[in-house]
Design a protein around this motif. Structure first.
Motif, PDB file in Angstrom:
ATOM      1  N   GLY A  10       0.797  -1.223   0.000  1.00 61.33           N
ATOM      2  CA  GLY A  10       0.000   0.000   0.000  1.00 61.33           C
ATOM      3  C   GLY A  10       0.826   1.268   0.000  1.00 61.33           C
ATOM      4  O   GLY A  10       1.703   1.438   0.848  1.00 61.33           O
ATOM      5  N   GLU A  36       1.303  -4.718  -4.869  1.00 61.60           N
ATOM      6  CA  GLU A  36       0.327  -4.398  -3.822  1.00 61.60           C
ATOM      7  C   GLU A  36       0.354  -2.904  -3.492  1.00 61.60           C
ATOM      8  O   GLU A  36       0.437  -2.508  -2.325  1.00 61.60           O
ATOM      9  N   LYS A  38      -2.154  -0.909  -3.902  1.00 65.00           N
ATOM     10  CA  LYS A  38      -3.461  -0.628  -3.289  1.00 65.00           C
ATOM     11  C   LYS A  38      -3.895   0.819  -3.502  1.00 65.00           C
ATOM     12  O   LYS A  38      -4.418   1.465  -2.590  1.00 65.00           O
ATOM     13  N   SER A  60      -5.337  -0.747  -8.550  1.00 63.63           N
ATOM     14  CA  SER A  60      -5.795  -1.754  -7.597  1.00 63.63           C
ATOM     15  C   SER A  60      -7.266  -2.069  -7.835  1.00 63.63           C
ATOM     16  O   SER A  60      -8.004  -1.289  -8.444  1.00 63.63           O
ATOM     17  N   ARG A  63      -9.438  -2.540  -2.410  1.00 60.21           N
ATOM     18  CA  ARG A  63      -8.341  -2.292  -1.480  1.00 60.21           C
ATOM     19  C   ARG A  63      -7.243  -3.341  -1.587  1.00 60.21           C
ATOM     20  O   ARG A  63      -6.471  -3.534  -0.643  1.00 60.21           O
ATOM     21  N   SER A  64      -7.166  -4.020  -2.701  1.00 63.28           N
ATOM     22  CA  SER A  64      -6.116  -5.026  -2.875  1.00 63.28           C
ATOM     23  C   SER A  64      -5.535  -4.927  -4.276  1.00 63.28           C
ATOM     24  O   SER A  64      -6.138  -4.357  -5.186  1.00 63.28           O
TER      25      SER A  64
END
Length: 206
Positions: A10, A36, A38, A60, A63-64
């Protein structure tokens, strides 16, 4: 030529963005792959502007997920294919790589396709490049006795790539803003210079 690959978990926090900036300033990579992320387009564009790098990305999904590939002005990148779990590019750098050399960055694959991933490594004759530093790249960050360490991140190459870059090394770079270490791939095994000691800050007598 220095490459960095990092599962950053993230880019939505100032701490992670600061860590990325430290990696860029400390190692001056020509190519940076982030898994990742995000985040959406705006966040990556902001990082590109602040760092002075070029880049492409996969946004993304909720949220992934999310991928980003950044490179400096001395590197020419031709996008081949991309998807939720990979960015495949042709990379050409002046005085370093010859046309036709390919550098492929792949995100961590979910467990349900690990078997296929291993089969793909075998069928394409890709082999683990090994590493320097800590034997692990991931920690669950639980307190003892529940702490778990694993090596979940690695760099692979085929024999022809290895023959072209026989001195290439992979180093694990610890970071505090993610549970994954960053991977630094040095194609020429540049000697690491000791960091200059910082003079302690003191107030001057008035």
């Amino acid at each position: 030529m220095i490459l960095i690959s990092w599962n950053c978990q993230g880019l939505g926090t100032p701490c992670t963005v600061h860590t990325l900036g430290e990696l860029l300033r400390s190692h001056h990579p020509s190519l940076v792959f982030l898994a990742e992320t995000k985040c959406k387009k705006g966040r990556i564009d902001g990082i590109k502007r602040r760092s002075g790098l070029f880049g492409c990305y996969v946004e993304s999904q909720g949220r992934s997920g999310g991928l980003a590939l950044l490179w400096d002005k001395s590197t020419t990148v031709q996008l081949q294919t991309f998807g939720p779990h990979h960015i495949n590019v042709m990379c050409i750098r002046k005085g370093s790589l010859k046309r036709g050399d390919s550098l492929v960055s792949t995100a961590l694959l979910i467990r349900t396709i690990i078997r296929r991933f291993k089969e793909a490594l075998t069928s394409t004759d890709l082999h683990d490049l090994g590493h320097e530093g800590s034997p692990f790249t991931w920690c669950n960050q639980y307190p003892e006795p529940d702490t778990i360490y694993e090596r979940l991140d690695s760099a692979c190459a085929d024999p022809s790539w290895r023959a072209r870059f026989p001195n290439a090394v992979v180093r694990h770079i610890p970071v505090t803003s993610s549970d994954h270490d960053a991977l630094l791939i040095d194609l020429v095994n540049t000697p690491r210079l000791p960091r200059p000691k910082r003079r302690p800050f003191r107030f001057e007598a008035m």
